[in-house]
Design an enzyme around this catalytic site. Structure first.
Site, short mmCIF file in Angstrom:
data_model
loop_
_atom_site.label_atom_id
_atom_site.label_comp_id
_atom_site.label_asym_id
_atom_site.label_seq_id
_atom_site.Cartn_x
_atom_site.Cartn_y
_atom_site.Cartn_z
N GLY A 122 -14.77 20.48 16.16
CA GLY A 122 -16.11 20.87 17.00
C GLY A 122 -16.46 22.13 16.24
O GLY A 122 -15.71 23.06 15.49
N GLN B 185 -20.86 30.11 16.42
CA GLN B 185 -19.94 30.30 15.33
C GLN B 185 -20.74 30.15 14.10
O GLN B 185 -20.00 30.86 13.08
CB GLN B 185 -19.04 29.10 15.29
CG GLN B 185 -17.92 29.12 16.46
CD GLN B 185 -17.08 27.93 16.34
OE1 GLN B 185 -17.50 26.76 16.80
NE2 GLN B 185 -15.82 28.20 15.99
N CYS C 216 -9.21 26.86 16.06
CA CYS C 216 -10.49 27.25 16.07
C CYS C 216 -11.02 27.55 14.55
O CYS C 216 -10.35 28.39 13.94
CB CYS C 216 -10.83 28.14 16.96
SG CYS C 216 -12.66 28.65 16.97
N LEU C 217 -12.15 26.98 14.23
CA LEU C 217 -12.62 27.25 12.91
C LEU C 217 -12.93 28.79 12.68
O LEU C 217 -12.96 29.47 11.53
CB LEU C 217 -13.82 26.53 12.55
CG LEU C 217 -13.66 24.98 12.38
CD1 LEU C 217 -15.06 24.41 11.96
CD2 LEU C 217 -12.77 24.87 11.09
N HIS D 77 -13.44 23.91 25.12
CA HIS D 77 -13.40 25.02 23.83
C HIS D 77 -14.47 25.23 23.40
O HIS D 77 -14.93 26.39 23.40
CB HIS D 77 -12.40 24.44 23.03
CG HIS D 77 -12.04 25.20 21.70
ND1 HIS D 77 -10.86 25.67 21.45
CD2 HIS D 77 -12.99 25.77 20.79
CE1 HIS D 77 -11.14 26.49 20.11
NE2 HIS D 77 -12.31 26.54 19.92
N GLU D 78 -15.53 24.33 23.12
CA GLU D 78 -16.83 24.57 22.57
C GLU D 78 -17.75 25.37 23.60
O GLU D 78 -18.27 26.25 23.08
CB GLU D 78 -17.35 23.25 21.95
CG GLU D 78 -16.43 22.75 20.81
CD GLU D 78 -15.92 23.54 19.69
OE1 GLU D 78 -16.81 24.49 19.45
OE2 GLU D 78 -15.09 23.25 19.17
N HIS E 226 -17.36 28.78 23.80
CA HIS E 226 -17.90 29.69 22.85
C HIS E 226 -19.41 29.79 23.09
O HIS E 226 -19.91 31.02 22.76
CB HIS E 226 -17.92 28.87 21.39
CG HIS E 226 -16.77 28.79 20.53
ND1 HIS E 226 -16.20 29.86 20.06
CD2 HIS E 226 -16.17 27.80 20.12
CE1 HIS E 226 -15.30 29.76 19.15
NE2 HIS E 226 -15.14 28.43 19.34
NI NI Z 1 -13.43 27.27 18.27
#
Ligand code: NI
Length: 167
Positions: A46, A51, A91-92, A133-134, A137
């Site tokens: 995701g 991000q 998370c990236l 989660h996304e 963000h």
């Molecule tokens: Ni994330």
């Protein structure tokens, strides 16, 4: 399609509140394609536009085992949450950190697709976690925020050190 650089926690740009997309045009579709490319290349399941330092309300997700089920959410809104479910999340933007977070087990989400058409999706378990989660963000929130203050400090120090070493 271009792979974009991913911001890393605790970068303050991850705290911006993303703005709604006014029109789903070719520019937005190019951005969506770059986001998908960036997510698959990372690799991750995701990615939110914030991000890659684009504060717009766009999310891409692919939780499938074969990495062939791209889901695009533009201006997503969760309209229903049910149950409790927790898995170790990563998370990236927080590389190397995995912690369990309590989320809703089922969510209904309304959004626009890559084609600009509205849709509603009911998601469970991993996909539901991913969506929550996304969307966090997009509101400047990172999963680390749900952890204890001590854990947050430890993660912050670890990532700041990694970033210094990477320069
Ligand atoms: Ni994330």
């Amino acid at each position: 399609m271009t792979v974009r650089a991913i911001l890393h926690y605790p970068d303050p740009r991850l705290r911006k509140k993303a703005q709604p997309v006014a029109v789903v045009d070719d520019g937005i579709r190019r951005l969506v394609d770059d986001m998908a490319e960036t997510m698959y290349q990372a690799p991750g399941i995701g990615l939110a536009a914030i991000q890659i330092d684009v504060p717009q309300r766009i999310v891409v997700i692919d939780c499938s085992a074969q990495h062939n089920d791209l889901k695009v959410f533009i201006n997503p809104v969760i309209t229903r949450r049910e149950g409790v479910y927790g898995i170790e999340e990563g998370c990236l933007s927080v590389p190397g950190i995995f912690e369990e977070v309590q989320r809703a087990q089922t969510v209904a989400v309304e959004a626009l697709g890559r084609d600009g058409q509205p849709f509603t999706l009911i998601a469970q378990d991993l996909l539901a976690v991913c969506i929550q989660h996304e969307i966090d963000h997009l509101d400047g929130k990172v999963f680390v925020d749900y952890l204890s203050r001590l854990k947050q400090q430890r993660i912050r120090k670890k990532l700041e050190k990694q970033q210094r070493l990477a320069m």
